[in-house]
Design a protein around this motif. Structure first.
Motif, PDB file in Angstrom:
ATOM      1  N   GLY A 303      17.641 -27.411  15.438  1.00 12.96           N
ATOM      2  CA  GLY A 303      18.980 -27.550  15.979  1.00 12.96           C
ATOM      3  C   GLY A 303      18.957 -28.031  17.415  1.00 12.96           C
ATOM      4  N   LEU A 304      18.004 -27.516  18.198  1.00 16.74           N
ATOM      5  CA  LEU A 304      17.837 -27.973  19.576  1.00 16.74           C
ATOM      6  C   LEU A 304      17.498 -29.455  19.615  1.00 16.74           C
ATOM      7  N   ALA A 309      19.987 -37.626  21.246  1.00 16.76           N
ATOM      8  CA  ALA A 309      18.717 -38.373  21.200  1.00 16.76           C
ATOM      9  C   ALA A 309      17.759 -37.910  22.292  1.00 16.76           C
ATOM     10  N   GLY A 310      18.290 -37.548  23.458  1.00 18.48           N
ATOM     11  CA  GLY A 310      17.449 -37.134  24.577  1.00 18.48           C
ATOM     12  C   GLY A 310      16.809 -35.779  24.389  1.00 18.48           C
ATOM     13  N   ALA A 311      17.345 -34.970  23.468  1.00 15.93           N
ATOM     14  CA  ALA A 311      16.787 -33.642  23.238  1.00 15.93           C
ATOM     15  C   ALA A 311      15.406 -33.709  22.596  1.00 15.93           C
ATOM     16  N   ARG A 312      15.033 -34.846  22.047  1.00  9.41           N
ATOM     17  CA  ARG A 312      13.716 -35.033  21.434  1.00  9.41           C
ATOM     18  C   ARG A 312      12.686 -35.557  22.437  1.00  9.41           C
ATOM     19  N   ARG A 313      13.114 -35.762  23.671  1.00  5.81           N
ATOM     20  CA  ARG A 313      12.216 -36.335  24.676  1.00  5.81           C
ATOM     21  C   ARG A 313      11.990 -35.356  25.820  1.00  5.81           C
ATOM     22  N   GLY A 349      14.774 -32.574  27.004  1.00  6.28           N
ATOM     23  CA  GLY A 349      16.105 -32.876  27.524  1.00  6.28           C
ATOM     24  C   GLY A 349      16.070 -33.611  28.846  1.00  6.28           C
ATOM     25  N   SER A 350      17.114 -33.400  29.629  1.00  9.25           N
ATOM     26  CA  SER A 350      17.354 -34.206  30.817  1.00  9.25           C
ATOM     27  C   SER A 350      16.314 -33.982  31.908  1.00  9.25           C
ATOM     28  N   ALA A 351      16.062 -35.060  32.652  1.00  9.89           N
ATOM     29  CA  ALA A 351      15.174 -35.015  33.809  1.00  9.89           C
ATOM     30  C   ALA A 351      16.003 -34.769  35.063  1.00  9.89           C
ATOM     31  N   TYR A 352      15.337 -34.301  36.112  1.00 15.21           N
ATOM     32  CA  TYR A 352      15.997 -34.116  37.397  1.00 15.21           C
ATOM     33  C   TYR A 352      15.973 -35.423  38.175  1.00 15.21           C
ATOM     34  N   SER A 375      20.145 -36.308  28.748  1.00 15.57           N
ATOM     35  CA  SER A 375      20.519 -35.470  27.614  1.00 15.57           C
ATOM     36  C   SER A 375      21.562 -34.462  28.070  1.00 15.57           C
ATOM     37  N   ILE A 376      22.236 -33.837  27.100  1.00 15.67           N
ATOM     38  CA  ILE A 376      23.180 -32.774  27.430  1.00 15.67           C
ATOM     39  C   ILE A 376      22.481 -31.417  27.480  1.00 15.67           C
TER      40      ILE A 376
END
Length: 410
Positions: A303-304, A309-313, A349-352, A375-376
């Motif tokens: 689910g995560l 799409a960004g949640a896989r990276r 997910g998201s990068a800083y 990503s969210i």
């Protein structure tokens, strides 16, 4: 005042003075559960003593949260919390500060329909996208800290009385943030300087790739051009330093979104969305997870990964020595704020934005063009062990040791 109460008082002072570093006339929001009421009252008092203009506390309660997941209609988990997102975004735009006090039961949502959890995470992530971008660009000061709850303490210290569990968790938290010392603020200044020396060394090396090897792990991570290694402290848009996590033992940067290949195995359980994911393995191709395995919580993990799409990276790459103080405590916290500071970790997910040169002023589209993941979501998971080696690979292909047997090699 008891010794424990004195240390909690120091903790509140540390959070206000070093964590968010409240300035005169500044607004503060505190997000906390009812379990942390004593600490929150201290934070409010310390914030006003430091000159805060206003302090608003957003309370939550584990029992109420669980009841909602059990009884609310399915449609309720598809509704974005726009009112809350708007309030927090406005706070950031005004240059306020935010403190999150985590204390929830790691097993809070055990047995709950996983789709409800996934739907909540998605809608919450979408609503908070603008606020998350501000936190990841250091627009304002924010800090995540912890306080014990009885349910969390029982998970960490089973087999003793409820009071003993609670006090043991308080003592462990206070030691991890150096509030067992007479002058925690001075101790943190020294600690920050030590971490910064590590980040400065890594920034001077300008590695092209990192190669991780350990039992169950053989992973190559490419780093984006112009990446920056960052340690404990950050500087907000107004030029005020702050520390986003108390405790923190990490030095971290961003991965190149499409540059991760190989496989990596978890070394600690991940508490996510009120459930536990454990003994999992992720396989990457060209940056994206192509296979996920888990002994426990696979449905939650999947689910995560489906958040977007960004949640896989990979967004974050963090280095923490195996002999860090939290690791040496041999305590499994079932809480990422602490467990990530006992182990090398990565974040899906998201990068800083601040992990790349000039990134703080870039839009999400511009950051993506520079190679950073968007990503969210942003979820850290632990991969370090006493058997992990990490090599830095330079642009010319030369290889240098960064970690050997779980610890710094320089």
């Amino acid at each position: 005042m008891s010794k424990l109460q004195q240390q909690i008082e120091r903790y509140a002072d540390l959070i206000i003075r070093v964590g968010v570093r409240i300035q005169p006339g500044q607004k503060l929001a505190i997000n906390a559960t009812l379990d942390s009421a004593d600490l929150v009252r201290g934070l409010v008092r310390k914030a006003y003593e430091a000159g805060a203009y206003s302090v608003k506390v957003n309370w939550s309660d584990d029992t109420i949260a669980r009841t909602r997941y059990e009884l609310a209609p399915d449609e309720a988990f598809l509704e974005e919390p726009k009112w809350y997102a708007g309030e927090m975004t406005e706070l950031g735009e005004q240059g306020g500060a935010a403190i999150s006090v985590v204390s929830s039961d790691p097993d809070l949502l055990k047995g709950i329909d996983k789709q409800r959890i996934v739907n909540h995470q998605k809608t919450y992530g979408k609503a908070m996208a603008a606020y998350r971008q501000m936190t990841q660009s250091d627009k304002f000061s924010w800090c995540v800290v912890a306080a014990p709850s009885k349910a969390w303490a029982a998970k960490v210290f089973p087999g003793s009385t409820e009071e003993e569990q609670y006090i043991s968790l308080w003592n462990s938290i206070l030691k991890a943030v150096r509030c067992d010392l007479d002058d925690p603020v001075a101790a943190w200044e020294e600690h920050i300087a030590s971490l910064n020396s590590r980040s400065e060394h890594l920034n001077a090396r300008k590695y092209k790739k990192l190669h991780y090897t350990a039992p169950g792990t053989d992973l190559m991570i490419e780093l984006p051009e112009g990446h920056l290694w960052v340690a404990a402290d950050s500087v907000n848009e107004a030029g005020i330093p702050f520390v986003a996590n108390l405790p923190t033992e990490e030095v971290f940067t961003a991965a190149k979104a499409d540059g991760v290949n190989g496989y990596v195995s978890s070394t600690k359980p991940l508490s996510y969305g009120g459930t536990i994911i454990d003994n999992f393995k992720l396989t990457f191709e060209n940056g994206s997870v192509v296979k996920a395995e888990a002994e426990r919580g696979l449905e939650t993990l999947e689910g995560l990964l489906e958040m977007d799409a960004g949640a896989r990276r990979i967004g974050e790459v963090a280095l923490v020595p195996f002999d860090s103080p939290i690791s040496r405590s041999n305590i499994l916290y079932y809480n990422t704020l602490f467990d990530e500071n006992a182990s090398n970790h990565l974040a899906l997910g998201s990068a800083y934005a601040f992990n790349i040169e000039g990134g703080k002023g870039l839009s999400q589209e511009e950051l993506a063009a520079r190679g950073l993941n968007t990503s969210i979501t942003h979820v850290d998971f632990m991969i370090g062990s006493a058997d992990m080696n990490i090599d830095g690979i330079a642009e010319d292909g030369s290889v240098e040791p960064i970690f050997r047997a779980g610890n710094w090699a320089f």
